[in-house]
Write a protein that holds these residues in place. Structure first.
Motif, PDB file in Angstrom:
ATOM      1  N   VAL A 277      45.647 -77.398 -21.690  1.00  0.00           N
ATOM      2  CA  VAL A 277      44.397 -78.030 -21.256  1.00  0.00           C
ATOM      3  C   VAL A 277      44.343 -78.247 -19.746  1.00  0.00           C
ATOM      4  O   VAL A 277      43.361 -78.780 -19.218  1.00  0.00           O
ATOM      5  N   GLY A 278      45.377 -77.809 -19.034  1.00  0.00           N
ATOM      6  CA  GLY A 278      45.378 -77.927 -17.589  1.00  0.00           C
ATOM      7  C   GLY A 278      46.763 -77.681 -17.039  1.00  0.00           C
ATOM      8  O   GLY A 278      47.756 -77.657 -17.776  1.00  0.00           O
ATOM      9  N   GLY A 279      46.825 -77.467 -15.734  1.00  0.00           N
ATOM     10  CA  GLY A 279      48.111 -77.263 -15.090  1.00  0.00           C
ATOM     11  C   GLY A 279      48.006 -77.489 -13.605  1.00  0.00           C
ATOM     12  O   GLY A 279      46.916 -77.423 -13.019  1.00  0.00           O
ATOM     13  N   ASP A 280      49.152 -77.768 -13.001  1.00  0.00           N
ATOM     14  CA  ASP A 280      49.185 -77.898 -11.551  1.00  0.00           C
ATOM     15  C   ASP A 280      50.458 -77.292 -10.988  1.00  0.00           C
ATOM     16  O   ASP A 280      51.471 -77.158 -11.676  1.00  0.00           O
ATOM     17  N   LEU A 281      50.386 -76.921  -9.714  1.00  0.00           N
ATOM     18  CA  LEU A 281      51.530 -76.436  -8.941  1.00  0.00           C
ATOM     19  C   LEU A 281      51.551 -77.275  -7.679  1.00  0.00           C
ATOM     20  O   LEU A 281      50.621 -77.217  -6.870  1.00  0.00           O
ATOM     21  N   VAL A 282      52.613 -78.064  -7.507  1.00  0.00           N
ATOM     22  CA  VAL A 282      52.627 -79.071  -6.450  1.00  0.00           C
ATOM     23  C   VAL A 282      53.816 -78.889  -5.508  1.00  0.00           C
ATOM     24  O   VAL A 282      54.766 -78.176  -5.803  1.00  0.00           O
ATOM     25  N   GLU A 283      53.715 -79.584  -4.369  1.00  0.00           N
ATOM     26  CA  GLU A 283      54.794 -79.783  -3.401  1.00  0.00           C
ATOM     27  C   GLU A 283      55.116 -78.558  -2.538  1.00  0.00           C
ATOM     28  O   GLU A 283      56.198 -78.475  -1.956  1.00  0.00           O
ATOM     29  N   MET A 297      55.202 -67.907  -4.278  1.00  0.00           N
ATOM     30  CA  MET A 297      55.735 -68.318  -5.580  1.00  0.00           C
ATOM     31  C   MET A 297      54.725 -69.227  -6.288  1.00  0.00           C
ATOM     32  O   MET A 297      54.472 -69.085  -7.491  1.00  0.00           O
ATOM     33  N   GLY A 298      54.168 -70.180  -5.546  1.00  0.00           N
ATOM     34  CA  GLY A 298      53.202 -71.104  -6.124  1.00  0.00           C
ATOM     35  C   GLY A 298      51.952 -70.399  -6.628  1.00  0.00           C
ATOM     36  O   GLY A 298      51.472 -70.663  -7.736  1.00  0.00           O
ATOM     37  N   ALA A 299      51.418 -69.498  -5.818  1.00  0.00           N
ATOM     38  CA  ALA A 299      50.219 -68.762  -6.218  1.00  0.00           C
ATOM     39  C   ALA A 299      50.481 -67.941  -7.475  1.00  0.00           C
ATOM     40  O   ALA A 299      49.650 -67.889  -8.397  1.00  0.00           O
ATOM     41  N   THR A 300      51.647 -67.300  -7.524  1.00  0.00           N
ATOM     42  CA  THR A 300      51.985 -66.466  -8.679  1.00  0.00           C
ATOM     43  C   THR A 300      52.113 -67.307  -9.940  1.00  0.00           C
ATOM     44  O   THR A 300      51.635 -66.916 -11.019  1.00  0.00           O
ATOM     45  N   LEU A 301      52.752 -68.468  -9.833  1.00  0.00           N
ATOM     46  CA  LEU A 301      52.907 -69.333 -11.009  1.00  0.00           C
ATOM     47  C   LEU A 301      51.561 -69.866 -11.485  1.00  0.00           C
ATOM     48  O   LEU A 301      51.329 -70.011 -12.694  1.00  0.00           O
ATOM     49  N   LEU A 302      50.643 -70.156 -10.573  1.00  0.00           N
ATOM     50  CA  LEU A 302      49.302 -70.573 -10.981  1.00  0.00           C
ATOM     51  C   LEU A 302      48.571 -69.450 -11.698  1.00  0.00           C
ATOM     52  O   LEU A 302      47.880 -69.675 -12.703  1.00  0.00           O
ATOM     53  N   TYR A 303      48.718 -68.233 -11.194  1.00  0.00           N
ATOM     54  CA  TYR A 303      48.134 -67.087 -11.897  1.00  0.00           C
ATOM     55  C   TYR A 303      48.732 -66.943 -13.295  1.00  0.00           C
ATOM     56  O   TYR A 303      48.013 -66.681 -14.272  1.00  0.00           O
ATOM     57  N   GLU A 304      50.051 -67.130 -13.408  1.00  0.00           N
ATOM     58  CA  GLU A 304      50.690 -67.039 -14.718  1.00  0.00           C
ATOM     59  C   GLU A 304      50.187 -68.137 -15.660  1.00  0.00           C
ATOM     60  O   GLU A 304      50.060 -67.923 -16.866  1.00  0.00           O
ATOM     61  N   MET A 305      49.896 -69.337 -15.117  1.00  0.00           N
ATOM     62  CA  MET A 305      49.283 -70.382 -15.950  1.00  0.00           C
ATOM     63  C   MET A 305      47.924 -69.932 -16.462  1.00  0.00           C
ATOM     64  O   MET A 305      47.583 -70.144 -17.632  1.00  0.00           O
ATOM     65  N   LEU A 306      47.133 -69.312 -15.589  1.00  0.00           N
ATOM     66  CA  LEU A 306      45.842 -68.782 -16.023  1.00  0.00           C
ATOM     67  C   LEU A 306      46.026 -67.794 -17.166  1.00  0.00           C
ATOM     68  O   LEU A 306      45.256 -67.787 -18.139  1.00  0.00           O
ATOM     69  N   VAL A 308      48.138 -67.737 -19.543  1.00  0.00           N
ATOM     70  CA  VAL A 308      48.519 -68.286 -20.851  1.00  0.00           C
ATOM     71  C   VAL A 308      47.483 -69.264 -21.397  1.00  0.00           C
ATOM     72  O   VAL A 308      47.726 -69.919 -22.421  1.00  0.00           O
ATOM     73  N   LEU A 309      46.321 -69.357 -20.753  1.00  0.00           N
ATOM     74  CA  LEU A 309      45.293 -70.253 -21.276  1.00  0.00           C
ATOM     75  C   LEU A 309      44.723 -69.715 -22.589  1.00  0.00           C
ATOM     76  O   LEU A 309      44.699 -68.506 -22.834  1.00  0.00           O
ATOM     77  N   PRO A 310      44.271 -70.631 -23.454  1.00  0.00           N
ATOM     78  CA  PRO A 310      43.634 -70.186 -24.693  1.00  0.00           C
ATOM     79  C   PRO A 310      42.451 -69.263 -24.416  1.00  0.00           C
ATOM     80  O   PRO A 310      41.671 -69.494 -23.488  1.00  0.00           O
ATOM     81  N   GLY A 311      42.357 -68.215 -25.197  1.00  0.00           N
ATOM     82  CA  GLY A 311      41.225 -67.300 -25.074  1.00  0.00           C
ATOM     83  C   GLY A 311      41.455 -66.099 -24.184  1.00  0.00           C
ATOM     84  O   GLY A 311      40.596 -65.216 -24.109  1.00  0.00           O
ATOM     85  N   VAL A 312      42.597 -66.048 -23.500  1.00  0.00           N
ATOM     86  CA  VAL A 312      42.877 -64.895 -22.648  1.00  0.00           C
ATOM     87  C   VAL A 312      43.220 -63.680 -23.510  1.00  0.00           C
ATOM     88  O   VAL A 312      44.089 -63.764 -24.385  1.00  0.00           O
ATOM     89  N   THR A 313      42.553 -62.573 -23.262  1.00  0.00           N
ATOM     90  CA  THR A 313      42.833 -61.346 -24.016  1.00  0.00           C
ATOM     91  C   THR A 313      44.045 -60.641 -23.422  1.00  0.00           C
ATOM     92  O   THR A 313      44.385 -60.814 -22.245  1.00  0.00           O
ATOM     93  N   ARG A 314      44.686 -59.853 -24.272  1.00  0.00           N
ATOM     94  CA  ARG A 314      45.805 -59.013 -23.841  1.00  0.00           C
ATOM     95  C   ARG A 314      45.476 -57.571 -24.183  1.00  0.00           C
ATOM     96  O   ARG A 314      45.145 -57.272 -25.330  1.00  0.00           O
ATOM     97  N   ARG A 315      45.549 -56.734 -23.215  1.00  0.00           N
ATOM     98  CA  ARG A 315      45.244 -55.315 -23.439  1.00  0.00           C
ATOM     99  C   ARG A 315      46.409 -54.648 -24.163  1.00  0.00           C
ATOM    100  O   ARG A 315      47.566 -54.892 -23.849  1.00  0.00           O
ATOM    101  N   GLY A 316      46.082 -53.803 -25.119  1.00  0.00           N
ATOM    102  CA  GLY A 316      47.106 -53.104 -25.870  1.00  0.00           C
ATOM    103  C   GLY A 316      47.798 -52.008 -25.079  1.00  0.00           C
ATOM    104  O   GLY A 316      47.407 -51.644 -24.016  1.00  0.00           O
TER     105      GLY A 316
END
Length: 316
Positions: A277-283, A297-306, A308-316
């Motif tokens: 339901v949410g996430g943050d990357l701090v410090e 590193m921070g930007a990449t981890l935020l993208y990775e959080m995006l 894994v959000l509910p509703g994200v499709t995965r291409r076969g």
């Protein structure tokens, strides 16, 4: 042409050009119509050692220009299925921490009222408390995946109840957390007593020290974490100092012996399938990050959080 916002591609505009937004996404002033939003909180007046995280959101956005829309490892394609934008920064009062905390909660109340999942660019760890206050109003007590070198459960700092070392003590006291669904990963370093992490365990939190993570994949740990979290709402809070300073030196309270960058990815990717339901990357503190790698590193981890959000499709 896609019905969803797309990051500006490197073949349309050189990566060193274009808008200074997260992933060079479109910007808009509110969360209206969005499934997820990147939000900056340029706060560092609650920090205890090296400052500079007020500049974190700007630098994370700058380094995020390197990111592309499709996740080659997990096949996640978030921009095929979610409407995402950068809605700018929370207008904190940089001269008054308690007022800033209330400003943040009010801002996130509005974001959540639009049915939007917030992904936050810090800023220091004080920001997680006001975000969780807003999250709990909508979702009730949440599970927490907390990656950090520090537990951030101090009773006070210089007599103050609100600072970057106290958010999870206050969150637990205020009933914002589902204590049996809290895991803290990467804790390490020196302390004031042998009991410094025991308060967390006494609350029912699972504590996974950095030493328990050395020399191994964390995929098996995340299998256990997913089972622990169940179907309830989960918030991810990732302090960049959870990673070892060899890969993320640009932060305020550095501790050696931290997680590898690959382990950081395993943790976030291991949250796939949960009700995030949410996430943050701090410090992230750019003055101590001359290469920009910590912000990347921070930007990449935020993208990775995006991803894994509910509703994200995965291409076969």
């Amino acid at each position: 042409m896609s019905e969803y916002n797309q990051p500006l591609g490197g073949n349309e505009m050189p990566r060193f050009g274009g808008p200074a937004t997260m992933m060079r996404l479109p910007a808009q002033p509110t969360a209206e119509g969005l499934d997820a939003a990147f939000i900056g909180i340029p706060l560092d007046i609650g920090t205890s050692n090296r400052p500079g995280t007020r500049l974190g959101p700007r630098q994370i956005r700058d380094e995020s220009r390197m990111l592309r829309p499709y996740n080659m490892a997990t096949r996640a394609a978030p921009f095929d299925s979610l409407q995402v934008a950068d809605i700018g920064d929370v207008p904190i009062n940089t001269f008054h921490l308690p007022k800033s905390v209330d400003i943040i909660t009010d801002f996130y109340d509005q974001v959540l009222a639009n049915g939007c999942i917030p992904l936050t660019l810090g800023g220091e760890h004080t920001i997680t408390l006001p975000i969780l206050r807003a999250i709990a109003k909508k979702h009730g007590p949440v599970g927490l995946i907390h990656i950090d070198a520090h537990a951030d459960v101090n009773e006070h700092m210089f007599g103050e109840p609100i600072a970057h070392g106290t958010p999870f003590r206050r969150a637990q006291e205020e009933g914002l957390l589902a204590a049996n669904r809290v895991v803290q990963i990467g804790l390490r370093g020196t302390g004031y007593s042998a009991e410094d992490f025991d308060w967390c365990r006494q609350q029912g939190f699972r504590v996974v020290t950095a030493e328990e993570c050395w020399h191994k994949s964390l995929a098996p740990l995340m299998d256990e974490v997913r089972e622990q979290m169940g179907d309830g709402p989960v918030y991810i809070s990732f302090d960049i100092d959870g990673l070892d300073p060899s890969v993320a030196p640009g932060t305020g309270t550095v501790e050696m012996g931290g997680l590898t960058s690959a382990q950081g990815l395993e943790i976030v990717r291991g949250a796939a399938g949960l009700n995030i339901v949410g996430g943050d990357l701090v410090e992230v503190s750019p003055p101590y990050d001359p290469s920009g790698n910590t912000a990347l590193m921070g930007a990449t981890l935020l993208y990775e959080m995006l991803c894994v959000l509910p509703g994200v499709t995965r291409r076969g």
